[in-house]
Design a protein around this motif. Structure first.
Motif, PDB file in Angstrom:
ATOM      1  N   GLN A  49       0.941  -1.276   0.070  1.00 31.76           N
ATOM      2  CA  GLN A  49       0.214   0.026   0.091  1.00 31.76           C
ATOM      3  C   GLN A  49       0.861   1.337   0.083  1.00 31.76           C
ATOM      4  O   GLN A  49       0.414   2.421  -0.191  1.00 31.76           O
ATOM      5  N   LYS A  63      -4.263  -3.452   1.274  1.00 33.77           N
ATOM      6  CA  LYS A  63      -4.428  -2.841  -0.081  1.00 33.77           C
ATOM      7  C   LYS A  63      -3.033  -2.942  -0.952  1.00 33.77           C
ATOM      8  O   LYS A  63      -2.038  -2.666  -0.187  1.00 33.77           O
ATOM      9  N   GLU A  67      -5.381  -1.181  -8.443  1.00 28.78           N
ATOM     10  CA  GLU A  67      -5.340  -1.562  -7.078  1.00 28.78           C
ATOM     11  C   GLU A  67      -6.243  -2.780  -6.731  1.00 28.78           C
ATOM     12  O   GLU A  67      -7.085  -3.078  -7.385  1.00 28.78           O
ATOM     13  N   SER A  98      -7.839  -5.204  -3.211  1.00 28.53           N
ATOM     14  CA  SER A  98      -7.990  -5.386  -1.821  1.00 28.53           C
ATOM     15  C   SER A  98      -7.764  -6.756  -1.437  1.00 28.53           C
ATOM     16  O   SER A  98      -8.621  -7.427  -1.969  1.00 28.53           O
TER      17      SER A  98
END
Length: 255
Positions: free
Chosen positions: A99, A124, A144, A146
């Protein structure tokens, strides 16, 4: 879960012992202490290690049950496919970042076009293309994703093939195709990419080309005037750019 290891201490820190769960995932102990501190030392591969100590009160003559639930690490499954054929693409390399955009490694898709990763904490992450294969365009978009404990997160990414440039050389008067016209191909920085000559059908076809290109004739077909114009053409990924260029025939003058 068998094979999970724990350390048990008295409140003053003195070691009582180190123990491992049996085939039923149980450790059974007879301890004459009012309180103990339990710390997990080692878990099973693929599961998160919860190393936070627990202080447990023991009641004399009663069974005290301390239960642990082990969460498996998140799994990230990345699938790389051709944008048109949807065929899996092997050997495509990706970078994985945490992240804070710190690089965690470079990974390549297998024969099924997949990368499967685990061992990361929940949170993330970011994925970016690092190296494409063959005639495919490198997509450096940062994606991105998660991740969650105990869950598999799957992302599917598509690769587009590079564009194709097709040149047709014809006679300005008759429209017939002309063989033997030689061109230099330049990129947008005016670097020479290659030298190509029209075939018997008056064609030059270039695969694996992309972006803007420039063409300049350096040798005309026999009996035709050299076209000194620099021709610019835009070649888009996944498309074919077609360009028709003409040569004027040489006209003999009477004495």
């Amino acid at each position: 879960m068998a094979g999970v290891q724990y350390r048990i201490n008295r409140l003053d820190g003195a070691l009582i012992g180190t123990y491992t769960t049996d085939a039923q995932g149980i450790i059974y102990l007879d301890i004459d202490e009012p309180h103990v501190v339990i710390t997990k030392l080692k878990t099973v591969d693929g599961y998160q290690l919860d190393a936070a100590p627990r202080t447990v009160e023991l009641t004399p003559g009663e069974l005290t049950v301390v239960s642990y639930t082990n969460m498996s690490y998140p799994i990230l499954e990345l699938v790389k496919l051709g944008s048109r054929s949807k065929e899996p693409l092997a050997g495509v390399k990706f970078k994985l970042f945490d992240q804070n955009m710190r690089e965690l490694g470079i990974f390549a898709t297998n024969n099924l076009g997949r990368i499967v990763l685990t061992g990361m904490d929940e949170g993330k992450y970011f994925v970016q293309g690092h190296e494409a294969i063959g005639s495919y365009v490198l997509d450096k978009t940062v994606h991105e994703v998660s991740l969650f404990y105990g869950k598999t997160t799957k992302i599917e990414l598509l690769n587009t093939k590079m564009g194709t440039l097709r040149l047709l050389k014809t006679c300005a008067e008759t429209g017939k195709p002309l063989a033997g016209a030689t061109y230099l191909l330049y990129d947008v920085q005016n670097n020479v990419v290659g030298e190509y000559t029209t075939n018997a059908y008056g064609m030059i076809e270039l695969g694996d080309s992309i972006a803007s290109q420039k063409l300049k004739e350096i040798k005309s077909p026999d009996g035709y005037i050299l076209d000194s114009t620099v021709h610019e053409v835009e070649v888009k990924a996944g498309a074919t750019a077609e360009l028709t260029l003409k040569n004027e025939p040489v006209r003999l003058r009477s004495p």
